[in-house]
Enzyme design. Structure first.
Site, mmCIF file in Angstrom:
data_model
loop_
_atom_site.group_PDB
_atom_site.id
_atom_site.type_symbol
_atom_site.label_atom_id
_atom_site.label_comp_id
_atom_site.label_asym_id
_atom_site.label_seq_id
_atom_site.Cartn_x
_atom_site.Cartn_y
_atom_site.Cartn_z
ATOM 1 N N ASP B 8 28.788 51.814 105.860
ATOM 2 C CA ASP B 8 28.832 53.042 105.057
ATOM 3 C C ASP B 8 29.585 54.068 105.886
ATOM 4 O OD1 ASP B 8 28.434 55.427 103.771
ATOM 5 O OD2 ASP B 8 26.244 55.398 103.860
ATOM 6 N N LYS B 69 36.592 62.326 106.126
ATOM 7 C CA LYS B 69 36.644 61.628 104.841
ATOM 8 C C LYS B 69 37.246 62.503 103.737
ATOM 9 C CE LYS B 69 33.531 58.761 102.062
ATOM 10 N NZ LYS B 69 32.126 58.318 102.014
ATOM 11 N N GLU B 167 30.053 53.258 96.610
ATOM 12 C CA GLU B 167 28.764 53.613 97.200
ATOM 13 C C GLU B 167 27.590 53.528 96.221
ATOM 14 O OE1 GLU B 167 30.048 57.215 99.020
ATOM 15 O OE2 GLU B 167 31.100 56.089 100.554
ATOM 16 N N ASP B 189 24.489 59.877 93.260
ATOM 17 C CA ASP B 189 24.812 59.803 94.693
ATOM 18 C C ASP B 189 25.491 61.100 95.138
ATOM 19 O OD1 ASP B 189 25.723 59.267 97.221
ATOM 20 O OD2 ASP B 189 26.782 57.424 96.701
#
Lengths: 237, 606
Positions: B8, B69, B167, B189
């Protein structure tokens, strides 16, 4: 940039009898070669019904369709081919992509019918795709009313009158939509029954053409009605 | 097949997990913590990643990179609005953001690769084997460029990325494995930098994604900023001081805002403290949960529209949802839980650790790919519509959003002028009508044999693979010949650039490994020297003179080798010293045994 032309290509019915790409033994539409157990590419000639292991019928039980799709996904999905050769991985990828398209197309009754009409094309090529004159008139008039309503003051007397008219029209069109869906369902059943009988005489051919023609007509009218109803919903809620 | 780990790669924290006899587990570091902060610091003494790098956020903010990210697969123009929040210098080259650190520039995939390498090292130390294959997770709403950038990061880190997995779907795998539920679930999420919603149908081991939606620029970071901005304003008016001019204090403020947010998930009020520059004291302020909630209500609100769109695309209403699963650290906020519950009309499921569930799911997917788990299968979708630019700058859709992947579409192209030898194709991703409003993925020129207009027929196949990454092939229908296409990504590293970065990274890796080995050897040599000196002083009298002399000689030989850089020399001298000192350790052992026995006798007597 050039305007891309939509891909045509003949969608043939019969399943290809061919050779296994790996061991050259004969395979007849099976997904895995009986001799070497290698996955076989779904032939370009295979239609979506065959791809999902279903007869070419318009009434499909969604549960059966889903079960078939899941079963074949387990057979083809690239996740299960990571330890295999590159050739097998490429086939699995292509097969899975074709399977996904097949499922998406057949899952929706309208897309399913459209697809079948494409498959059966030839005899029904001459079907007109413009709406019948009366529907056309009606839609044009409605468009004008819609424009007038959009441009005007909604709270004025005229605005309220226009709105009432649009609401009535919307109700009528939605009823018409429902009628079309009903008739389509009936045609599906008739088509399937005709296929089940498997007759090939002149009468059966005429019946077949009539059904295809009527389905094409409804499908294209349905699109016009659907678009105008969407416009109505957007404007008057 | 070699082991595949699940990673992850998060905005704030990253984790690595593996499958241990059918149960996914997160791999802890030496300190027992499972999360590696996604922070990279270029210090004068080399590269630091994770917790150690986080310490440098305050000490050297201009050389410490966090939230990388947010920049993956982006151009500078994409992130213009938030540049002020980042203390490091950003530039652009070839449509890719570059970060300037210590006079060198790095692309986001290179920075991400440093985090991935740290996870790789962690897994290797824990599992005691080489790790070369991984499944890496990305936000479901990541576009093609962002996915490709993530894959590049894996390559640069020396990992073969066998699958890029979304994810929320990864989370659903972990959830499904644990809860054995069937039915329709919504995975909400909300992480550090991104928000995703996915609607899935779980049936007989098949995890079918019905629809997905989200925002790749919405997360806990935005909530922290809101708190930081509030304090910034208050400090400005109270002290006539712009803290924005002090990067280290800005970082301290940002971290304090984050900590306060986290505390307010459990407490109703908390105290924020910020040191002011130039000895101007400190600023303190109380923040209540109510205040925080009204401060960020609109941010939470922005997650709800994607939820509604996803439901609509799936052809469902909230009544059809059997369970809502919460993923991501930001879902710990009571306000988030309340809003989700209001929207879906049911209590969300939060029995899973929202920080770890994505990594655990990645490990499950890794196990599926390696052939370990065979009863589970994930059928995911592409989050955005794929199309090409047609006449008039309009996007013509080839593969609509929420199409199950792998998915393909074929298009036939021809020419409009006699003798034309090429057709330009511009590939787009997005939901807007006009090409210019959508994301440009790539452009390429289709080679066409010079023929009269309309005669050439080139079939182009657009294939989105199971990673959600696009592949394009072309075939001349007249000759049946396949044509190779060089696709130039609009916002990505070129293949040669990635290759160069991999090479560089290998070079660094060798240096890294070499220096680590040297450090370890020196440490080992140091403890052996200390132990031997101790033995000599305690038991030197127990062995003959020549043994003592030999040991002394071996000690000085090792001590001088330890000063050098030759790992093998150190190890050889260590072995020699151990050999030479054997009589000494034997003598010491005998002596202590004897004493032990004597002691016993003595105690027996008394």
């Amino acid at each position: 940039m050039n305007q891309p032309t939509p891909s045509g290509g003949s969608r043939n019915v019969q399943m290809a009898r061919s050779m296994c790409w790996h061991c050259q033994s004969e395979v007849a539409g099976e997904y895995f070669c009986e001799r070497c157990v290698k996955v076989q590419p779904v032939s370009k000639e295979t239609d979506y019904f065959t791809c999902l292991g279903l007869p070419r019928r318009l009434t499909i039980d969604p549960a059966v369709l889903e079960a078939k799709y899941y079963e074949r996904s387990r057979a083809f999905h690239p996740d299960f081919y990571l330890n295999k050769t590159e050739a097998e991985q490429a086939i699995s990828l292509d097969n899975a992509a074709t399977l996904n398209t097949a499922y998406r197309t057949l899952r929706d009754p309208v897309q399913r019918a459209e697809y079948l009409l494409d498959l059966e094309a030839g005899s029904v090529k001459t079907i007109r795709t413009s709406p019948p004159a009366d529907l056309f008139e009606e839609i044009l008039e409605l468009q004008d009313t819609l424009d007038a309503y959009r441009a005007g003051d909604h709270s004025s007397e005229t605005g309220r009158r226009l709105r009432a008219r649009l609401e009535a029209e919307r109700g009528a069109l939605e009823r018409r939509q429902a009628e079309m869906e009903d008739e389509l369902q009936k045609l599906f059943v008739e088509w399937d029954a005709l296929q089940d009988r498997g007759e090939a005489d002149g009468h059966a051919r005429m019946e077949r053409d009539r059904l295809l023609r009527r389905m094409r007509e409804i499908l294209s009218n349905r699109t016009y009605v659907k678009n105008i109803v969407n416009d109505l919903v957007e404007t008057i809620g | 097949m070699a082991r595949i780990v699940g990673i992850d790669l998060g905005t704030t924290n990253s984790l690595v997990a593996y499958m241990d006899k059918g149960v996914p587990r997160v791999i802890p570091g030496a300190d027992g913590r499972t999360m590696v902060p996604s922070v990279v610091a270029m210090t004068d003494h080399g590269l630091l990643v994770g917790d150690e790098a986080k310490d440098h956020l305050l000490r050297s903010p201009d050389r410490t990179v966090y939230s990388i990210k947010r920049f993956m697969g982006k151009s500078l123009a994409d992130v213009q609005g938030e540049l002020a929040y980042f203390p490091y210098t950003l530039t652009e080259q070839g449509g890719v953001i570059r970060i300037k650190l210590n006079g060198k520039t790095y692309s986001p995939p290179q920075i991400s690769a440093m985090i991935l390498k740290e996870l790789k090292r962690r897994a290797e130390a824990y599992l005691e084997e080489d790790i070369t294959k991984a499944v890496i997770t990305v936000p479901a709403y990541f576009n093609d460029s962002q996915r490709q950038a993530t894959k590049d990061a894996g390559l640069i880190a020396g990992l073969e990325v066998l699958r890029i997995i979304n994810e929320p779907t990864a989370a659903s795998l972990a959830y499904g494995l644990q809860e054995k539920t069937q039915g329709t679930i919504a995975v909400y999420d909300f992480g550090g930098g991104t928000f995703d919603i996915s609607i899935l149908k779980l049936k007989q081991g098949i995890f079918e994604v019905l629809a997905t939606n989200g925002d790749t620029h919405l997360g806990g970071d935005d909530i922290d900023r809101r708190i930081a901005d509030l304090l910034l304003d208050e400090i400005r008016s109270a002290y006539d001081l712009d803290l924005g001019l002090y990067p280290d204090h800005m970082q301290a403020l940002r971290l304090e805002a984050e900590r306060a947010k986290i505390r307010l998930s459990d407490e109703l009020k908390t105290l924020l403290t910020v040191e002011l520059p130039d000895g101007r004291g400190r600023f303190t302020r109380e923040l209540t949960r109510d205040q925080l909630e009204s401060l960020v209500a609109d941010i939470i609100e922005r997650t709800l529209a994607p939820c509604r769109s996803a439901l609509k695309d799936a052809g469902l209403t909230t009544e059809h949802i059997d369970e809502v699963v919460l993923v991501g650290g930001s879902t710990r906020m009571p306000l988030v839980r309340r809003r989700v519950q209001e929207l879906f009309g049911k209590q969300p499921h939060c029995h899973l650790n929202p920080d770890e569930v994505v990594a655990l799911g990645a490990a499950v997917q890794a196990d599926i790919l390696s052939g370990g788990t065979t009863d589970m299968l994930l059928l995911d979708v592409t989050p955005l519509s794929l199309g090409i630019e047609t006449m008039g700058g309009v996007m013509s859709c080839l593969i609509p959003r929420n199409t199950t992947i792998p998915a393909n579409a074929k298009e036939m192209f021809t020419t409009y002028a006699d003798g034309q030898t090429g057709v330009d194709i511009h590939i787009l991703q997005g939901e807007r009508e006009l090409a210019k409003d959508n994301r440009s993925l790539a452009r390429f020129r289709l080679k066409v044999p010079p023929l009269p207009a309309g005669v050439p027929r080139i079939e182009v196949t657009f294939l989105i693979d199971a990673n959600g990454i696009l592949h394009v092939t072309a075939k001349d229908m007249r000759t049946g010949r396949q044509q190779s296409i060089e696709v130039k990504p609009s916002y990505g590293l070129s293949e040669t650039e990635v290759e160069r970065m991999i090479e560089e990274s290998f070079k660094f890796a060798k240096e890294d490994v070499a220096s680590r080995k040297l450090i370890e050897a020196r440490l080992d040599a140091g403890s052996l020297l200390t132990a031997t000196e101790k033995s000599l002083s305690e038991g030197g009298h127990l062995v003959p003179d020549d043994v003592r002399t030999a040991v002394r000689a071996a000690v000085s030989a090792l001590a001088s080798a330890k000063e050098g850089d030759d790992v093998r020399a150190i190890r050889t001298r260590m072995a020699e010293l151990e050999q030479t000192a054997k009589p000494l350790s034997v003598a010491l052992m005998d002596d202590s045994l004897k004493r032990g026995l004597e002691g016993k006798k003595l105690s027996d007597v008394t």
